[in-house]
Every structure is written in C-alpha cells, then in structure tokens.
Write an enzyme that holds these catalytic residues in place. Structure first.
Site, short mmCIF file in Angstrom:
data_model
loop_
_atom_site.label_atom_id
_atom_site.label_comp_id
_atom_site.label_asym_id
_atom_site.label_seq_id
_atom_site.Cartn_x
_atom_site.Cartn_y
_atom_site.Cartn_z
N GLU A 101 0.99 -1.02 -0.35
CA GLU A 101 0.02 0.07 0.09
C GLU A 101 1.02 1.47 0.02
O GLU A 101 0.31 1.93 -0.04
CB GLU A 101 -0.71 0.08 0.94
CG GLU A 101 -2.45 1.20 1.58
CD GLU A 101 -2.70 0.83 -0.27
OE1 GLU A 101 -3.55 2.13 0.04
OE2 GLU A 101 -3.53 -0.43 -0.34
N VAL A 155 -3.27 -4.86 -4.12
CA VAL A 155 -2.53 -3.87 -5.09
C VAL A 155 -1.90 -3.54 -6.02
O VAL A 155 -2.27 -3.16 -6.75
CB VAL A 155 -1.56 -3.53 -3.74
CG1 VAL A 155 -0.09 -2.54 -4.08
CG2 VAL A 155 -1.71 -3.00 -2.23
N ASP A 166 -4.54 -3.82 -8.77
CA ASP A 166 -4.77 -2.46 -8.76
C ASP A 166 -4.06 -1.64 -9.53
O ASP A 166 -4.32 -1.16 -10.84
CB ASP A 166 -4.97 -1.80 -7.64
CG ASP A 166 -6.28 -2.00 -7.29
OD1 ASP A 166 -7.04 -2.29 -8.29
OD2 ASP A 166 -6.92 -1.04 -6.07
N THR A 187 -4.18 -13.88 -5.17
CA THR A 187 -3.39 -14.67 -4.04
C THR A 187 -3.91 -14.19 -2.71
O THR A 187 -3.11 -14.55 -1.17
CB THR A 187 -1.77 -14.09 -4.44
OG1 THR A 187 -1.66 -13.09 -3.96
CG2 THR A 187 -1.70 -14.51 -5.13
N LYS A 243 -12.63 -1.43 -11.05
CA LYS A 243 -11.81 -0.36 -10.77
C LYS A 243 -10.05 -0.70 -10.87
O LYS A 243 -9.45 -2.00 -10.30
CB LYS A 243 -11.92 0.27 -8.94
CG LYS A 243 -13.28 0.23 -8.87
CD LYS A 243 -13.54 1.00 -7.16
CE LYS A 243 -14.90 1.41 -7.49
NZ LYS A 243 -14.65 1.84 -5.76
N LYS A 301 -5.91 7.94 -0.93
CA LYS A 301 -6.40 6.28 -1.07
C LYS A 301 -7.07 6.63 -3.26
O LYS A 301 -8.30 6.72 -2.78
CB LYS A 301 -7.27 5.77 -0.28
CG LYS A 301 -7.14 3.86 -0.55
CD LYS A 301 -7.65 3.09 0.22
CE LYS A 301 -7.40 1.57 0.04
NZ LYS A 301 -6.22 1.34 -0.01
N THR A 322 -0.83 -20.54 2.07
CA THR A 322 0.01 -19.51 2.28
C THR A 322 0.25 -18.55 2.82
O THR A 322 1.55 -17.93 3.52
CB THR A 322 1.36 -19.39 1.44
OG1 THR A 322 0.46 -18.85 0.31
CG2 THR A 322 1.38 -21.24 0.88
N HIS A 328 -6.12 -2.82 5.17
CA HIS A 328 -7.33 -2.29 3.85
C HIS A 328 -8.38 -2.92 5.04
O HIS A 328 -9.62 -2.20 5.38
CB HIS A 328 -7.78 -3.12 3.10
CG HIS A 328 -8.99 -2.00 2.06
ND1 HIS A 328 -8.88 -0.28 2.10
CD2 HIS A 328 -9.68 -3.27 1.68
CE1 HIS A 328 -10.14 -0.97 0.88
NE2 HIS A 328 -10.56 -2.78 1.19
#
Length: 436
Positions: free
Chosen positions: A142, A176, A179, A199, A212, A221, A242, A330
């Site tokens: 992030e 992240v 995105d 994942t 998005k 953000k 994992t 998040h």
C-alpha cells in the site's frame, strides 16, 4: 419518434434521432423511423438539434464489457489451459489460437512476496507450455501504490513487446498488485487486456471481480484510477494456504458472514470432504461472496449510481487507512468503519442492542479490530464532509437495518453521529488493542 421539439426559454429546438448502420465497410446514419435498411445496426444513436445558436449533436454510445470470473483448481499445473486460454469464451477464437503456430508471449506482474512462494511454479508453467514470458516482481504494498510502479510496468511491457489483442498482461498478487497492473494495462495503448490472479483473500472476493484500477495520490487512497475490468479473473484458493493468519482475517472483513473455522483453515478444503466436491465451507462461502459482489457490481460497473450498499465500510476507512499507513491492513480499516456504522445504526434505532452485540462479537471472533484510537471524531466528521463533496451533495450512508439487511440513508444528523461515536468509544476503547 425521429423528430421531437424541445422548448427552452421561448426557443423551439427540433431534435432528430439517427441510428447508425454499417454496410459496405461504411457507417452511415438513418433516421430512427426508417424501417427498411441493409446492413448491421448499432446500438449507438446520434441526436441532432438546431437552434439560433447553431447545431448540436448528442452521441449516445453504449459500451459493453464482457469478462469472466472463473473459480478453478491447479491453476499452475502445466496440463491446465486456464491461465493461457481461460479468458476466451468464443470456441472459434479459442481453436484458432490453439492452432496458431506463432509462439505465444505473456507478460506477468507478480508481487515480490508471492514471487518468492510461487515464482518458480509460474515460470515452470509457461516454460512447459512453450510460451515466451517475462516475469516482473514488484514490491506491491500500500505504501508503494503509486504511479512510479505503474510507469515501471509500462516501461517493461514496452521493452518486452506484446500483441495487445491476443496476449493479455497477467497480474498475480494481492489487491494492490491487481490495481496497479490494471491501471497500467488501461493506459498502455489506451487499453490492453489483462488478467487477474488474486493470491490474498481480500483480492479473491473483492478486487478481482470488479472493474476498478488505481493508485494512491496526494496522500489519498486510489485518487487516480480507471474503470476497466480484466478480461478474466482466475480464482484458485490454494494460494490462500500460504497467507499469514492476519491476512486471512483481513479478507474476512469484506465477507463477515462466515465462521472461525474458515479463519483457522486458511480457506482450504477440509480433509473429511472428498476432492472436487465444492460443498466444503470454504468453497460455499467464497462462491457466495463472489456472487453477491457480482450482483452489486455488474449493473453499476462505472458507479453511475452512487447509492451502493458495497460502500458499507468505505465511508471513513480510506481516511483512517491513509492516516496511519501501514499500521492497518485495508480489511482491518474497513471493519473498524463497519463497527462504527453498526453503532450509528443502533443510535438511529435500526438495530436492537442484541443485534449490535452479535455483529461486534462476530467481528471480534474473526480477529478483526472494531475500534482504533486514531479514528477520532474529527476524522469521522472530515470523512463525512468528503463524502458529501464527492457524492453529489448526499451522504449515501449504507447502514444495517437488521441482521442481513441494509439500506442507503441521506438523513443521518451530525448529532446522531457524535452520540454514536461516544458510545462506540466508551464501550470499545478499553477492550480493543491496536493490531501489531
């Protein structure tokens, strides 16, 4: 009707509606009342009007995106076609690609941590399939979610070279990573197809199924971004095995329907249930979460309608998350937001005290925070002001009205918010610890 009159300020404008027809390699317009035409008719329309100030053309051009969300197993098994061809739904196109002697290419963006765990398997998959590939590991956290990483991806894609029609970019990682890669793909040659492989649990049931893309900007953000869905999202929950426990809990904030068993098992199938039987709690709950999300997103992909129940948990959480980054994940910030809104709903009389208690206890049983000292009243009020500013002057606050039910409200008074905040702090601040 092909003709209509519009009267404004005493001036009569004549409006003519045209449809677009494709014939002999050319598009041409026909009036809407024309019943006889040859060629292919578009859904697009052109409205032409004249006034003393000149001529105006208004274009209405529907844009349709088709994308696939596929729950699968053994995604990185070389015998599994999904990663190469799962995004193609047309049988003729699929067969043509398989029969093409041209060597396929794939550009893969992968989170650095995920690369340490699965990078060798990803490379082995494409090598076994005879694919020319480039794997780009990136620190997709992030804190690094910026245009710098987007530019890095674009530079590497340009060097590698891909056919933007047939060689989609692949993103493998958490939200992240998905995105950032999605935004890069939307910019490269104005729109290059891309595939999402989540994942993390949060990405699995949230980021992977929507449209998005985005990065943080000016300490806000996802301030920069686009609405461009992937051509496909491939969901293999074996990746979740994992994940650290905290990240499983983080993802469950966006679900908040399931039990502690799923948290303890990292969403892996129970051994007592036969393989390939999708009735285990993990499969049922993730499928329900995905279907519910798609039901909300599909009719409103570009968020033209700002009244969105999926905004529950996203009113004050963006401000809180950015304020103390990287202290909260998040989903943890989202859950703190939801917990506060439960108190607002109770203050408004929508929930009973017992219903409020049950929701908060459910959150806590999933190891989710329900309060944070940095979520101050000033931050809450600032977030609501920002909400009004960016939602066309309406609060559009999703609130639970009963267990399993919710509505959008625009009439929550500031005094109600303040009273709910005081009760929230009084009841939770002494029992809640900040996440480590």
């Amino acid at each position: 009707m092909s003709h209509a009159s519009k009267i404004s300020d005493g001036v009569c404008d004549q409006v003519t509606e045209f449809r677009l027809v494709h014939a002999d390699c050319t598009w041409s317009r026909q009036t809407a009342d024309c019943e006889h035409f040859e060629g292919r008719l578009s859904d697009a329309k052109i409205y032409e009007s004249s006034s003393e100030d000149g001529v105006t053309w208004t274009v209405v051009s529907p844009i349709v995106f088709t994308y696939r969300v596929i729950q699968c197993e053994r995604l990185l098994d070389a015998s599994n076609d999904t990663l190469l061809f799962g995004h193609i739904s047309n049988p003729t196109e699929l067969q043509a690609l398989k029969n093409n002697s041209k060597v396929m290419k794939r550009f893969i963006v992968i989170d650095e941590t995920v690369n340490d765990l699965y990078g060798s398997q990803v490379a082995a998959y494409f090598k076994a399939r005879g694919v020319t590939y480039k794997i780009l590991p990136l620190p997709t956290t992030e804190e690094n979610k910026s245009m710098t990483l987007v530019t890095r991806i674009l530079e590497e894609v340009h060097k590698f070279g891909i056919d933007r029609r047939t060689e989609p970019i692949i993103a493998i990682g958490g939200g992240v990573c998905l995105d950032i890669t999605g935004l890069a793909a939307s910019l490269y040659r104005r729109r290059t197809p891309y595939i999402r492989v989540p994942t993390s649990l949060l990405a699995y049931i949230d980021a992977s199924v929507g449209a998005k893309t985005g990065v943080n900007f000016a300490n806000c953000k996802n301030k920069l971004g686009s609405y461009i869905p992937p051509v496909a999202a491939f969901l293999d929950k074996s990746f979740l095995g994992t994940l650290p426990r905290r990240h499983i809990s983080n993802g469950m904030a966006e679900m908040l329907k399931e039990g502690r068993l799923l948290l303890d098992s990292s969403f892996q199938p129970l051994k007592r249930i036969p393989e390939n039987v999708h009735s285990d709690p993990a499969s049922v709950s993730t499928r329900l979460a995905i279907e519910t999300m798609l039901e909300e997103l599909a009719p409103n992909l570009w968020e033209d309608d700002l009244d969105r129940l999926v905004d529950f948990g996203h009113i004050i959480s963006p401000e809180l998350e950015m304020k103390i980054l990287p202290a909260l994940l998040h989903g943890e910030a989202v859950n703190i937001d939801m917990a506060f809104m439960v108190y607002v709903a109770r203050e408004r009389g929508f929930l009973t005290e017992e219903e409020k208690r049950r929701i908060i206890v459910c959150m806590q049983s999933l190891d989710l925070p329900v309060w944070h000292s940095d979520c101050t009243l000033d931050l809450v009020l600032k977030s609501l002001t920002e909400r009004l500013k960016h939602s066309r002057g309406f609060l559009r606050m999703p609130l639970p009205t009963a267990l399993g039910k919710a509505r959008i409200f625009n009439d929550t008074e500031e005094s109600t918010v303040c009273q709910a905040f005081k009760k929230w702090c009084d009841e939770q601040c002494e029992t809640t610890m900040k996440p480590e």
